[in-house]
Design an enzyme around this catalytic site. Structure first.
Site, PDB file in Angstrom:
ATOM      1  N   GLU A  45       0.856  -1.184   0.000  1.00  0.00           N
ATOM      2  CA  GLU A  45       0.000   0.000   0.000  1.00  0.00           C
ATOM      3  C   GLU A  45       0.900   1.246   0.000  1.00  0.00           C
ATOM      4  O   GLU A  45       1.925   1.267   0.699  1.00  0.00           O
ATOM      5  CB  GLU A  45      -0.830  -0.040   1.289  1.00  0.00           C
ATOM      6  CG  GLU A  45      -1.593   1.181   1.624  1.00  0.00           C
ATOM      7  CD  GLU A  45      -2.192   1.101   3.033  1.00  0.00           C
ATOM      8  OE1 GLU A  45      -2.925   2.025   3.383  1.00  0.00           O
ATOM      9  OE2 GLU A  45      -1.921   0.134   3.765  1.00  0.00           O
TER      10      GLU A  45
ATOM     11  N   ASP B 105      14.247  -2.619  14.136  1.00  0.00           N
ATOM     12  CA  ASP B 105      15.174  -1.711  13.434  1.00  0.00           C
ATOM     13  C   ASP B 105      14.583  -0.301  13.506  1.00  0.00           C
ATOM     14  O   ASP B 105      14.384   0.370  12.498  1.00  0.00           O
ATOM     15  CB  ASP B 105      15.321  -2.171  11.976  1.00  0.00           C
ATOM     16  CG  ASP B 105      16.481  -1.468  11.261  1.00  0.00           C
ATOM     17  OD1 ASP B 105      17.258  -0.748  11.913  1.00  0.00           O
ATOM     18  OD2 ASP B 105      16.598  -1.644  10.028  1.00  0.00           O
TER      19      ASP B 105
HETATM   20  P1  ADP Z   1      15.162  -0.064   2.107  1.00  0.00           P
HETATM   21  O1  ADP Z   1      14.585  -1.439   2.218  1.00  0.00           O
HETATM   22  O2  ADP Z   1      16.035   0.110   0.918  1.00  0.00           O
HETATM   23  O3  ADP Z   1      15.818   0.406   3.409  1.00  0.00           O
HETATM   24  P2  ADP Z   1      12.886   1.605   2.828  1.00  0.00           P
HETATM   25  O4  ADP Z   1      11.945   0.616   3.406  1.00  0.00           O
HETATM   26  O5  ADP Z   1      13.626   2.457   3.808  1.00  0.00           O
HETATM   27  O6  ADP Z   1      13.927   0.902   1.820  1.00  0.00           O
HETATM   28  O7  ADP Z   1      12.056   2.533   1.843  1.00  0.00           O
HETATM   29  C1  ADP Z   1      12.674   3.417   0.938  1.00  0.00           C
HETATM   30  C2  ADP Z   1      11.911   4.733   0.886  1.00  0.00           C
HETATM   31  O8  ADP Z   1      10.553   4.502   0.538  1.00  0.00           O
HETATM   32  C3  ADP Z   1      11.883   5.502   2.218  1.00  0.00           C
HETATM   33  O9  ADP Z   1      12.090   6.850   1.931  1.00  0.00           O
HETATM   34  C4  ADP Z   1      10.498   5.314   2.735  1.00  0.00           C
HETATM   35  O10 ADP Z   1      10.069   6.453   3.449  1.00  0.00           O
HETATM   36  C5  ADP Z   1       9.659   5.103   1.488  1.00  0.00           C
HETATM   37  N1  ADP Z   1       8.570   4.145   1.746  1.00  0.00           N
HETATM   38  C6  ADP Z   1       8.688   2.926   2.327  1.00  0.00           C
HETATM   39  N2  ADP Z   1       7.530   2.272   2.350  1.00  0.00           N
HETATM   40  C7  ADP Z   1       6.621   3.096   1.769  1.00  0.00           C
HETATM   41  C8  ADP Z   1       5.208   2.991   1.475  1.00  0.00           C
HETATM   42  N3  ADP Z   1       4.529   1.893   1.781  1.00  0.00           N
HETATM   43  N4  ADP Z   1       4.618   4.047   0.872  1.00  0.00           N
HETATM   44  C9  ADP Z   1       5.315   5.157   0.525  1.00  0.00           C
HETATM   45  N5  ADP Z   1       6.648   5.318   0.774  1.00  0.00           N
HETATM   46  C10 ADP Z   1       7.293   4.304   1.388  1.00  0.00           C
END
Ligand code: ADP
Length: 307
Positions: A108, A216
């Site tokens: 989502e 984390d």
């Molecule tokens: P990684 O697995 O590479 O650490 P992240 O989970 O931190 O990646 O996500 C990368 C970027 O996407 C971050 O800036 C985060 O805020 C954004 N993000 C993560 N999940 C969502 C989501 N469901 N909807 C919108 N943005 C998201």
């Protein structure tokens, strides 16, 4: 509790991105446009606009990294089922043969608004609810750990079941990280590390009850949801002592005092927390040493030297 009772979500698994989109959003659905999202360190992240107008979030990586995404999906599901705090709904995971082959996680899309009034107090309340939620069914063979291994950053995280929190933290958290970082230490350092690990149960304490942890919990893994409240992303879940999550929030800057005050009204931190905090955070620091190199070494040595 036997393995059968272990409630691990198996996300819907797809063998192509187009197949996933058609199955989730209807025949003929395609990606209309893809916008790269920055901020993560491990995967590529995109906001996808679909031909039906929907927006979804996608992370992708090499095809053989699919297990990153099945683990993340299981973690998001574990948090979601406590019904305590927002996490993006998992749409599915899969692999695709296009572009040389890739794996993907579809979530989502969280379109953050500005913080609600009381954001930090509410977040603390929601996190304390998560920490007090039942962990029944989460660890098949013990009280602490988890039903499957997962990842911390891009490195694997072992989650065997243990009845002792201190034993779990020594054997499944600190010891594997120090073993992989052995090249950074001389003989004297290594002796000090062994002594430190041997005495860990004189430093850490058993919690009153086991808690599901995000695992984390730094600021980059808390985003603001459409409701203006805190939502958790990118977890490395396991069952442990709640104070390990609070310790991690302090590692890279910390949250405002309103968060800690409100958390402590619900779950007071026990005496000696500051000393234990550094031990919990040592896990993340040695993990960073293993992922990013020497710049974390002096801080690691400084903490070990104190014990
Ligand atoms: P990684 O697995 O590479 O650490 P992240 O989970 O931190 O990646 O996500 C990368 C970027 O996407 C971050 O800036 C985060 O805020 C954004 N993000 C993560 N999940 C969502 C989501 N469901 N909807 C919108 N943005 C998201």
């Amino acid at each position: 509790m036997g393995q059968d009772a272990f409630d691990m979500a198996i996300p819907q698994h797809f063998t192509s991105l187009t197949g996933a989109l058609c199955s989730l959003f209807g025949e003929g659905t395609r990606v209309e446009s893809a916008g790269r999202i920055s901020g993560g360190d491990i995967n590529e992240a995109y906001g996808l606009t679909l031909t039906g107008g929907e927006c979804i979030f996608m992370k992708s990586n090499a095809k053989e990294k699919l297990s990153f995404f099945t683990a993340e999906a299981a973690g998001l599901h574990a948090i979601a089922r406590t019904k305590t705090i927002g996490t993006p709904h998992v749409l599915g995971v899969g692999t695709d043969e296009g572009r040389g082959g890739f794996s993907f996680l579809l979530l989502e899309f969280i379109r953050g608004k500005s913080h609600n009034a009381g954001y930090w107090k509410d977040f603390a309340g929601q996190l304390s609810d998560l920490h007090r939620a039942s962990t029944v069914g989460s660890v098949p063979n013990g009280k602490y750990g988890y039903g499957c291994d997962n990842y911390i950053g891009r490195r694997s995280q072992v989650n065997k079941g243990y009845d002792s929190w201190t034993g779990f933290f020594r054997d499944c958290r600190l010891e594997p990280q120090f073993r992989d970082a052995a090249q950074y230490f001389d003989k004297e350092d290594l002796k000090r590390i062994v002594r430190f690990l041997d005495h860990i149960d004189e430093i850490l304490v058993e919690p009153e009850y086991p808690s599901l942890l995000h695992g984390d919990l730094w600021a980059g893994n808390v985003i603001t949801g459409n409701d203006g409240r805190a939502w958790l992303i990118d977890p490395a879940v396991y069952v442990g002592h709640a104070e390990a999550d609070i310790a991690m929030t302090e590692l890279f800057g910390g949250f405002p005092p309103a968060f800690y005050d409100a958390y402590q009204e619900r779950i007071p931190l026990q005496p000696g927390y500051e000393r234990r905090r550094d031990v919990y955070n040592l896990y993340h620091l040695v993990n960073h040493l293993n992922m990013f190199g020497r710049m974390y070494l002096s801080e690691v040595k400084r903490i070990v030297g104190r014990f």
